[in-house]
Write a protein that holds these residues in place. Structure first.
Motif, PDB file in Angstrom:
ATOM      1  N   LEU A   1       0.832  -1.209   0.000  1.00 31.52           N
ATOM      2  CA  LEU A   1       0.000   0.000   0.000  1.00 31.52           C
ATOM      3  C   LEU A   1       0.866   1.259   0.000  1.00 31.52           C
ATOM      4  N   ILE A   2       1.888   1.247   0.857  1.00 26.70           N
ATOM      5  CA  ILE A   2       2.782   2.411   0.917  1.00 26.70           C
ATOM      6  C   ILE A   2       3.462   2.628  -0.441  1.00 26.70           C
TER       7      ILE A   2
ATOM      8  N   VAL B   1       0.644   3.695  -3.172  1.00 26.20           N
ATOM      9  CA  VAL B   1       0.117   5.051  -2.976  1.00 26.20           C
ATOM     10  C   VAL B   1       1.224   6.073  -3.218  1.00 26.20           C
ATOM     11  N   GLY B   2       2.408   5.786  -2.659  1.00 25.00           N
ATOM     12  CA  GLY B   2       3.534   6.706  -2.850  1.00 25.00           C
ATOM     13  C   GLY B   2       3.854   6.883  -4.324  1.00 25.00           C
TER      14      GLY B   2
END
Lengths: 277, 433
Positions: free
Chosen positions: A74-75, A78-79
């Protein structure tokens, strides 16, 4: 009239067939995730498990750090999506509005760069990231994903910028708005569907990416979901099918949720009525 | 407002992730406060096997406070590319789990340590020379072979018993001719087959089994160059499979493109009397077979050279760049103590290479075919050509399509020979100039 109706019916039929084609693997994945081992080995598999079980999910969570891996994914996703859009949007605007030779050359390079195989770039990339002390780091992975997503994101956004009528910007200028004001207040909102679609593309490609994550992340606590999913595979393609299906099903959910949440933005038709005819 | 909240959430997520982001450990597995830290990348994937590996690492760490081992789980999928990148970038794990047929490029490339001066005599003498040959490239030894699996016939015991055919044993196996005759007898020609060959990867299966008939295919000449010859001994296994499928109809043609797992539903459903599979597939059979399904393990057929067959054992190697090769070798020695080798073998449903571990009663039980497999261990040899440079290209570009076409009946034996030898030698020649 009858011809038009039959043509419409054929279109719906084709659409239905396409939806079934798309949905089949996902529905089969769900079905497999809930089947006990003995049903997985059945000669006559059924869509609905006869004896549904959550054991595959339990086993998947027991064996692998799925939640940690999901957070890492997710990090990274999204990043990558946010940074790619932040960089690509102004670049796309310049390339779309100022059709110079340089912009054309840049567009050509963008297309060509999509043809580079991963294997060609991975070793130099690995060395660069190592010198930056970004091996085994999600930040390093985000950098790679941004670079990888940028060309296509740029290509997508250039098309969206071109779809925004220049008359709107000219009208704003006539009304006394400066360049920045025009971009922020007039152009950017109209680009929103394109930006969202581009972010979605970057998110999904990063969420599903396997090879860079496999090579760049060394320790288990840093690994992303696609890498952790391969831990259910043995040599020569043998698989622990039940837990693999359960984990893969869970891995597809965030993409679906993100898509469901923002799909209205893509299909909203925000340009409708923007220009008086 | 909603957009602002979304942006705020994204920023917050990115900020909170920063601690997770910058995580390069940077020590490269080296010394820290006088302590040595070794990274051990394991490819164990079945839960029992992962558990066994983790327990052994913990036991080592408890007993060796100055040499800590970090367990890192890798995966069989893409392990070659992942290791190659790690080697090139100087970030390879100290201890590397792989298969012997994947080591040649790494060994010749100078990425792996030569273990000859690092391993204790106990370990060297415990593992037979025929197993060491699988990890010997040039003059060096670049891995320790520790787990291996023969190909066996997994049979529907009820079907075989009711048919009245002779049940083979390691002492009295079927010959290839007998095997063909029996599969012909077992099949009914109406959707039930004596055997289902899962030959998605036809080359290694064919070459490994052809050692039983004396087939070698690859021959090293006095000039040191390897050439391919496809003689009478090389023909037996492929001809048997071809004839079962295309002449007798005793083997299902639909499984030729399948992997081993794909054939199991048909096997459980009573379509096939036997399926040739790797020994470790027994775990899947135990998990997935319907209640009351009676199965047994039979040795693969024997030829002029008896039950001999080729294998590519799982291996443990040490990275050439590791600054702690002696400690890494000591850990390998610990991991492969006979009692530990047994635990690893049971976890992976495979056979240990160590002679002492092979004698362990846990690997000699009749249940799940362990005893039959253990008997076969002494017949296992280095898989043909795994040290031949150019073999991967020959396998992918020449041999795989040629065998697939031959087994499906699209080409005859003459055409198969022409392609394997004629096209094959052109490929090998490029690697041996």
């Amino acid at each position: 009239m009858r011809t038009r109706k039959s043509a419409r019916a054929s279109q719906y039929l084709a659409l239905l067939g396409y939806l079934v084609f798309l949905a089949f693997p996902f529905l089969w994945l769900i079905s497999t995730a809930f089947k006990p081992p003995r049903e997985l080995g059945s000669l006559h598999p059924t869509w609905i498990p006869k004896d549904p079980t959550l054991a595959n999910f339990r086993q998947a969570f027991d064996e692998q750090p799925l939640l940690d891996a999901a957070l890492n994914s997710l990090i990274a996703a999204v990043g990558a999506a946010v940074i790619a859009v932040l960089i690509a949007t102004p670049m796309a605007y310049v390339m779309a509005r100022h059709r110079t030779r340089l912009a054309k050359a840049a567009t050509g390079w963008v297309v060509v760069s999509q043809a580079f195989p991963f294997a060609l770039v991975i070793i130099p990339l690995f060395l660069v990231l190592k010198n930056l002390r970004l091996i085994n780091s999600v930040a390093g992975l985000i950098m790679v994903y941004v670079v990888w997503a940028l060309p296509f994101a740029l290509w997508m956004l250039v098309g969206y910028v071109r779809a925004v009528p220049t008359e709107l910007e000219e009208a704003a200028a006539v009304d006394g708005a400066g360049k920045v004001r025009t971009l922020v207040s007039i152009t950017a909102p109209l680009l929103a569907p394109g930006i969202v679609a581009t972010a979605l593309f970057a998110f999904i490609s990063a969420w599903n990416e396997f090879f860079f994550a496999l090579v760049l992340l060394k320790t288990p606590e840093k690994q992303t979901l696609p890498v952790v999913l391969t831990h259910f595979l043995g040599a020569e393609g043998v698989a622990d099918l039940g837990p693999l299906a359960a984990a893969a099903f869970l891995a597809t959910l965030p993409s679906l949720v993100v898509f469901a949440v923002i799909q209205k933005r893509i299909t909203g038709g925000m340009l409708a009525g923007a220009v008086k005819s | 407002m909603r957009t602002k909240r979304l942006v705020a959430m994204v920023v917050a997520l990115l900020l909170t992730s920063c601690t997770a982001c910058t995580g390069g450990d940077g020590d490269g597995g080296g010394s820290r406060d006088g302590r040595v830290t070794l990274r051990f990348q394991s490819l164990a994937w079945q839960q029992e096997s992962v558990d066994a590996n983790r327990e052994l690492v913990e036991e080592w760490n408890d007993a060796h406070p100055d040499v800590k081992v970090e367990y890192v789980q890798g995966s069989w999928d893409s392990v070659h590319d992942q290791l190659l990148t790690s080697f090139e970038g100087g970030e390879a794990p100290d201890i590397i789990h792989d298969a012997s047929d994947d080591l040649a490029d790494f060994a010749y490339g100078g990425y792996l340590a030569d273990l000859r001066g690092l391993l204790p005599e106990r370990l060297k003498s415990d593992i037979p020379q025929r197993s060491w040959e699988t990890v010997t490239f040039g003059d060096g030894v670049y891995g320790v072979p520790f787990l291996q699996e023969p190909r066996v016939l997994i049979a529907n015991a009820t079907w075989l018993r009711e048919s009245g055919v002779r049940i083979p044993t390691p002492e009295q196996p079927w010959t290839w001719d007998e095997f063909r005759a029996i599969t012909d007898e077992l099949g009914d020609g109406e959707g039930k087959y004596g055997v289902a060959w899962p030959l998605k990867e036809p080359v290694s299966a064919t070459l490994d089994l052809s050692l039983s008939t004396g087939g070698q295919l690859f021959h090293r000449g006095s000039d040191g160059k390897v050439r391919i010859r496809f003689g009478a001994a090389d023909e037996v296994v492929p001809r048997t499979v071809h004839d079962q499928v295309n002449t007798d109809g005793s083997a299902s043609s639909s499984t030729l493109g399948s992997g081993g797992s794909d054939t199991l539903p048909g096997f459980f459903g009573g379509k096939y009397a036997m399926v040739p599979l790797g020994f470790s597939y027994r775990q899947q059979i135990v998990q997935q077979a319907p209640e009351g399904f009676d199965w047994q393990v039979l040795p693969a057929p024997a030829g002029a050279d008896g039950l001999t067959q080729g294998v590519s054992p799982q291996t443990l190697s040490v990275a050439e760049d590791s600054p702690h090769k002696e400690e890494a070798a000591a850990f390998i020695d610990f991991l492969l103590q006979p009692r530990n080798m047994v635990r690893l073998a049971l976890g992976d449903w495979m056979l240990p290479t160590g002679t002492e571990a092979l004698r362990d009663p846990a690997l000699r039980v009749e249940e799940d075919g362990w005893a039959v497999g253990a008997e076969l261990a002494r017949y296992l040899r280095s898989a043909p050509a795994q040290a031949v440079r150019g073999y991967p290209e020959w396998k992918d570009k020449v041999a795989t399509p040629a065998f697939q076409e031959y087994y499906s009946g699209a080409i005859g034996l003459g055409e198969l020979r022409e392609r394997l030898v004629g096209d094959g030698n052109l490929v090998l020649a490029r690697y041996q100039r």
